[in-house]
Write a protein that holds these residues in place. Structure first.
Motif, PDB file in Angstrom:
ATOM      1  N   LYS A 408       0.813  -1.220   0.000  1.00 55.14           N
ATOM      2  CA  LYS A 408       0.000   0.000   0.000  1.00 55.14           C
ATOM      3  C   LYS A 408       0.845   1.269   0.000  1.00 55.14           C
ATOM      4  O   LYS A 408       0.321   2.360  -0.259  1.00 55.14           O
ATOM      5  N   THR A 409       2.144   1.147   0.296  1.00 52.35           N
ATOM      6  CA  THR A 409       3.005   2.318   0.391  1.00 52.35           C
ATOM      7  C   THR A 409       3.229   2.929  -0.985  1.00 52.35           C
ATOM      8  O   THR A 409       3.636   2.248  -1.915  1.00 52.35           O
ATOM      9  N   LYS A 410       2.987   4.238  -1.094  1.00 47.86           N
ATOM     10  CA  LYS A 410       3.165   4.935  -2.370  1.00 47.86           C
ATOM     11  C   LYS A 410       4.066   6.149  -2.149  1.00 47.86           C
ATOM     12  O   LYS A 410       3.690   7.105  -1.494  1.00 47.86           O
ATOM     13  N   ASN A 411       5.256   6.071  -2.686  1.00 49.89           N
ATOM     14  CA  ASN A 411       6.200   7.185  -2.646  1.00 49.89           C
ATOM     15  C   ASN A 411       6.784   7.332  -4.043  1.00 49.89           C
ATOM     16  O   ASN A 411       7.933   7.010  -4.289  1.00 49.89           O
ATOM     17  N   VAL A 412       5.997   7.802  -4.957  1.00 46.04           N
ATOM     18  CA  VAL A 412       6.388   7.802  -6.371  1.00 46.04           C
ATOM     19  C   VAL A 412       7.639   8.637  -6.614  1.00 46.04           C
ATOM     20  O   VAL A 412       8.551   8.243  -7.346  1.00 46.04           O
ATOM     21  N   ASP A 413       7.709   9.800  -5.974  1.00 39.54           N
ATOM     22  CA  ASP A 413       8.820  10.719  -6.236  1.00 39.54           C
ATOM     23  C   ASP A 413      10.163  10.153  -5.789  1.00 39.54           C
ATOM     24  O   ASP A 413      11.198  10.457  -6.369  1.00 39.54           O
ATOM     25  N   THR A 414      10.157   9.362  -4.740  1.00 38.24           N
ATOM     26  CA  THR A 414      11.416   8.836  -4.197  1.00 38.24           C
ATOM     27  C   THR A 414      11.471   7.321  -4.267  1.00 38.24           C
ATOM     28  O   THR A 414      12.256   6.698  -3.556  1.00 38.24           O
ATOM     29  N   ALA A 415      10.640   6.711  -5.121  1.00 41.96           N
ATOM     30  CA  ALA A 415      10.509   5.258  -5.137  1.00 41.96           C
ATOM     31  C   ALA A 415      11.829   4.563  -5.431  1.00 41.96           C
ATOM     32  O   ALA A 415      12.213   3.619  -4.745  1.00 41.96           O
ATOM     33  N   VAL A 416      12.553   5.024  -6.463  1.00 44.18           N
ATOM     34  CA  VAL A 416      13.804   4.368  -6.863  1.00 44.18           C
ATOM     35  C   VAL A 416      14.843   4.498  -5.754  1.00 44.18           C
ATOM     36  O   VAL A 416      15.513   3.522  -5.387  1.00 44.18           O
ATOM     37  N   PHE A 417      14.971   5.699  -5.193  1.00 46.70           N
ATOM     38  CA  PHE A 417      15.942   5.925  -4.129  1.00 46.70           C
ATOM     39  C   PHE A 417      15.621   5.062  -2.908  1.00 46.70           C
ATOM     40  O   PHE A 417      16.510   4.445  -2.310  1.00 46.70           O
ATOM     41  N   ASN A 418      14.338   5.001  -2.557  1.00 50.58           N
ATOM     42  CA  ASN A 418      13.929   4.196  -1.406  1.00 50.58           C
ATOM     43  C   ASN A 418      14.178   2.710  -1.645  1.00 50.58           C
ATOM     44  O   ASN A 418      14.582   1.979  -0.733  1.00 50.58           O
ATOM     45  N   MET A 419      13.941   2.249  -2.872  1.00 55.27           N
ATOM     46  CA  MET A 419      14.169   0.838  -3.180  1.00 55.27           C
ATOM     47  C   MET A 419      15.652   0.481  -3.080  1.00 55.27           C
ATOM     48  O   MET A 419      16.004  -0.611  -2.632  1.00 55.27           O
ATOM     49  N   VAL A 420      16.514   1.391  -3.499  1.00 56.86           N
ATOM     50  CA  VAL A 420      17.955   1.160  -3.380  1.00 56.86           C
ATOM     51  C   VAL A 420      18.341   1.039  -1.910  1.00 56.86           C
ATOM     52  O   VAL A 420      19.085   0.131  -1.515  1.00 56.86           O
ATOM     53  N   LEU A 421      17.797   1.951  -1.087  1.00 57.01           N
ATOM     54  CA  LEU A 421      18.087   1.899   0.349  1.00 57.01           C
ATOM     55  C   LEU A 421      17.549   0.615   0.973  1.00 57.01           C
ATOM     56  O   LEU A 421      18.218  -0.008   1.808  1.00 57.01           O
ATOM     57  N   GLU A 422      16.346   0.231   0.563  1.00 56.46           N
ATOM     58  CA  GLU A 422      15.769  -1.016   1.063  1.00 56.46           C
ATOM     59  C   GLU A 422      16.625  -2.215   0.665  1.00 56.46           C
ATOM     60  O   GLU A 422      16.887  -3.114   1.490  1.00 56.46           O
ATOM     61  N   PHE A 423      17.043  -2.249  -0.587  1.00 58.84           N
ATOM     62  CA  PHE A 423      17.837  -3.375  -1.072  1.00 58.84           C
ATOM     63  C   PHE A 423      19.156  -3.485  -0.292  1.00 58.84           C
ATOM     64  O   PHE A 423      19.552  -4.585   0.114  1.00 58.84           O
TER      65      PHE A 423
END
Length: 455
Positions: A408-423
């Motif tokens: 349900k989490t939607k952070n479109v503007d920072t999605a790529v950056f957040n995914m890198v941090l998550e990974f």
């Protein structure tokens, strides 16, 4: 094939190969891992089609063992290696199911694949993919149920929901959440058509909750007569599951099927705080961006924050439940968290309350949608009942609610950056936890083989 399809295929293949290598290392390092001493013997018996055996220490229904029987039994592959491979196989299936699930909310094909692999690498979940526990197969059935439910295939969704309950009884909560959402939205549609026949219902906004409830409680027949046979047939699919579960509770005398002295229903409200902390730790990139918003909210709602913090303080002081297993089983990482922080320093459980308040604030923002509050209401009530009734602090209870929130989490503007941090976060945490598993051994006097530390 498109480049995104190739990316999905390469990702899936890489995940399967690397996980298989790690799987073999774990198999060679440990004969039995914690509760596998209960699951593996039953899995072997069911794999050999001996369905009349049971272990009173096992608390869940035999869904995992039935899957093992169906997939491995015909080939006689009933060894520890092959039984554990069930979790690895379904972990790979879950990767594809996550991709399908994210396809409903994410447009970018590359992000769908990245998010799918991210969820599969969630550290507690990924570890369970290599041992014979119920978690992975249980997750598969729930993901299939959610996907079918959201696609409107309610009959098949109910079948998946039934088997999810057979895998783990508490999955009935998620059946009730998603099935209940369908019923609630259907009744709301009928209410809208009754008040304005030319208006399409669509979402369930917060402004209509009160008049809808007053109307349906005051004069339900006028609303029900606008419903269709199709609606009731679909609703019956979910209602029959809840009736089945109610009958099971009555006949069984409770929700667990074994070890009832250690797994009884209790009132443990701090579980909600621990869950919020779990979400903060594993989803911290999405929480970090809300710090300034929370500070602004706290400044504008000082009285609310103070009252909520005081209530949390009272709950922690009077309702902190410490299960005997939490203090006795040093094979779980949560044992060390509790013994070195919560249990060692009396003030720690109070000092961390502001972190709980912040985490709950962010979770509320993620789930809250004033244009459609149906899911928020059902999910909040359902997960609260699920967690508060558990006396044992066990991270595995948090996995499914967290996964649903993450979807349900939607952070479109920072999605790529957040995914890198998550990974990066998940990769580091997985390396640390697997290193602990391989290098640290414990010896219990009543066990002939060394014990290892897991999630």
């Amino acid at each position: 094939m498109t480049r995104s399809s190739i990316f999905l295929l390469v990702t899936f293949t890489s995940y399967a190969i690397l996980s298989k290598i790690l799987f073999d290392y774990i198999y060679s390092a440990a004969n039995l891992i914690v509760d596998e001493e209960f699951h593996l013997p039953l899995g072997e018996q069911y794999c050999k089609f001996h369905f009349n055996t049971w272990d009173p220490k096992v608390t869940t229904l035999p869904g995992l063992y039935l899957v093992s029987s169906a997939l491995l039994g015909p080939f006689g592959l009933c060894s520890i290696y092959w039984l554990r491979s069930i979790s690895l196989l379904f972990s790979c299936i879950n990767l594809l199911l996550f991709y399908v699930l994210f396809s409903r909310t994410v447009q970018n094909e590359w992000q769908k694949v990245s998010l799918a692999i991210m969820m599969n690498l969630l550290p507690p979940l990924y570890f369970m993919s290599h041992i014979y526990y119920t978690d992975i197969v249980s997750l598969t059935t729930v993901l299939i149920f959610i996907i079918l439910n959201e696609r409107g295939q309610h009959y098949f969704a109910s079948l998946a929901g039934f088997f999810s309950i057979i895998c783990r009884q508490t999955n009935v909560i998620f059946v009730a959440i998603y099935g209940g959402k369908y019923v609630l939205k259907g009744l709301y549609d009928s209410w809208v058509q009754k008040t304005d026949p030319f208006k399409k219902a669509g979402d369930f906004p917060i402004k209509n909750v009160k008049p809808f409830l007053l109307d349906i409680l005051g004069n339900p027949f006028k609303i029900l007569q606008n419903t269709t046979i199709h609606f009731w047939l679909n609703s019956l699919c979910y209602l029959s599951l809840l009736v089945f579960f109610l009958v099971f509770l009555i006949v069984n005398g409770g929700i667990v099927v074994g070890d009832r002295n250690a797994h009884h229903i209790s009132i443990n409200i701090p579980q909600l705080f621990y869950f919020s902390l779990f979400c903060l730790i594993f989803g911290w990139p999405h929480f970090l961006g809300e710090v300034l918003n929370f500070v602004t909210f706290a400044k504008n709602h000082k009285v609310f924050i103070l009252i909520f913090t005081f209530i949390a303080f009272v709950i922690v002081h009077f309702n902190t439940v410490v299960h005997p297993y939490l203090l006795a089983d040093n094979r779980h990482l949560i044992f060390y968290v509790w013994s070195r922080f919560y249990g060692k320093y009396w003030w720690f459980r109070y000092a961390i309350i502001p972190v709980y308040v912040f985490s709950l604030y962010v979770l509320f923002k993620i789930l809250w949608n004033p244009r459609d509050v149906s899911f928020f209401i059902l999910f909040t009530v359902g997960v609260t009942l699920l967690l508060v009734s558990q006396s044992l602090l066990e991270l595995r209870y948090f996995l499914l609610p967290y996964i649903i929130i993450r979807v349900k989490t939607k952070n479109v503007d920072t999605a790529v950056f957040n995914m890198v941090l998550e990974f990066v976060t998940y990769s580091v945490m997985n390396m640390i936890t697997f290193n602990i598993f391989f290098t640290k051994t414990l010896y219990w006097t009543d066990m002939d083989y060394p014990q290892r530390i897991i999630w």
